[in-house]
Enzyme design. Structure first.
Site, short mmCIF file in Angstrom:
data_model
loop_
_atom_site.label_atom_id
_atom_site.label_comp_id
_atom_site.label_asym_id
_atom_site.label_seq_id
_atom_site.Cartn_x
_atom_site.Cartn_y
_atom_site.Cartn_z
CG HIS A 5 -32.68 49.61 -28.11
ND1 HIS A 5 -32.11 49.66 -26.85
CD2 HIS A 5 -31.75 50.12 -28.97
CE1 HIS A 5 -30.90 50.20 -26.95
NE2 HIS A 5 -30.67 50.47 -28.21
CB VAL A 56 -25.54 53.64 -30.10
CG1 VAL A 56 -25.41 54.41 -31.40
CG2 VAL A 56 -24.99 52.23 -30.25
CB SER A 57 -28.12 53.49 -25.45
OG SER A 57 -29.01 52.89 -26.37
CD GLU A 58 -27.84 48.51 -24.02
OE1 GLU A 58 -26.95 47.64 -24.08
OE2 GLU A 58 -28.35 48.92 -22.97
CB THR A 59 -22.71 47.63 -29.39
OG1 THR A 59 -22.49 49.00 -29.75
CG2 THR A 59 -22.20 46.75 -30.52
#
Length: 282
Positions: free
Chosen positions: A93, A64-67
């Site tokens: 987010h 995903v775009s960020e962890t």
């Protein structure tokens, strides 16, 4: 019954004849109250920090775009954010997703959560299931558009500004909806932590935006909280108002509550848990 708040543990897995450390993870959709909308982020609670290389590998696996990874020390939460490529200096987010996990999955009793991060101390106030994040303001200055970005755009902006991110201003929402990116040109520029925001006045909101990151596995971020550190002061000045509603016009879409506090901004939104589970590191 699986308890999503169960602590990480060390155990022996006969099949592989190795000792493994078990970790919990939570996948949360941010800036929405609908599943499969908003921006998905993974959240991983840790008892202590792992090596950066391992954190990056986990982020790549999550895809995903960020962890977000956090370590709790009393009532402070030390928070870091990783894309599949790099560690970020700020992410809205995934901060919202982390606050949602701490409050709703790990049963934190307080309605204010304090985070310590690379971008300084951040605070999240929780009110009626909305997470209001107190973030630094990043005012953009007038700038010239890098040639690689200019060539990548099918529609040219009417204004160009820059802070961490480029902020490109357009005539109307229709332009924002119809922007396409030529990645052959776009990926030639390296913006470090930054990306490119495109924005205009909205039809049913104060303003709308989209966000693109060069050289990233995910070109268009569904909803970008940190971009609003720049969007809020810009549109507050233009619209002569400090409280605004914004929409990010990605395919998944998201709604953002905005407040300008001069040196700080407040970025608010909802979140919903999509899934939780376990993974194992030898």
């Amino acid at each position: 019954t699986i308890n999503p708040a169960q602590k990480s543990g060390i155990f022996y897995l006969d099949r592989f004849f190795k000792i493994f450390i078990k970790f919990k993870y939570f996948k949360v959709d941010s800036f929405t109250n609908e599943l499969c909308k908003g921006n998905p982020a993974c959240v991983v609670p840790l008892s202590e920090w792992l090596e950066d290389e391992i954190l990056l590998k986990i982020a790549r696996e999550n895809a995903v775009s960020e962890t977000a990874f956090f370590v709790r020390k009393k009532d402070d939460f030390y928070l870091r954010w990783f894309t599949p490529e790099i560690e970020m200096d700020l992410c809205g987010h995934a901060t919202l997703a982390t606050a949602h996990v701490i409050k709703n999955c790990l049963n934190y009793s307080q309605n204010i959560i304090f985070f310590k991060t690379k971008s300084g101390d951040l605070k999240v106030n929780i009110d009626n299931n909305i997470y209001f994040m107190d973030f630094p303001s990043r005012v953009a200055s007038p700038s010239h558009l890098a040639e690689e970005i200019k060539l990548s755009l099918n529609i040219q902006p009417v204004e160009v500004h820059k802070s961490r991110d480029y902020l490109l201003i357009y005539k109307n929402q229709n332009d924002i909806e119809n922007i396409t990116i030529d990645r052959t040109q776009f990926d030639q520029i390296n913006l470090g932590y930054g990306g490119v925001i495109v924005s205009s006045i909205g039809n049913s909101a104060d303003f709308v935006s989209r966000y693109f990151t060069p050289q990233a596995s995910i070109l268009e971020d569904p909803v970008t909280g940190s971009a609003h550190c720049t969007l809020i002061p810009y549109w507050s000045s233009k619209l002569k108002k400090d409280t605004m509603e914004a929409i990010q016009l990605s395919e998944r879409g998201g709604q953002i509550k905005c407040q300008n506090l001069n040196e700080r901004v407040v970025i608010g939104g909802q979140a919903i848990l999509f899934s939780f589970g376990e993974f194992y590191i030898p």
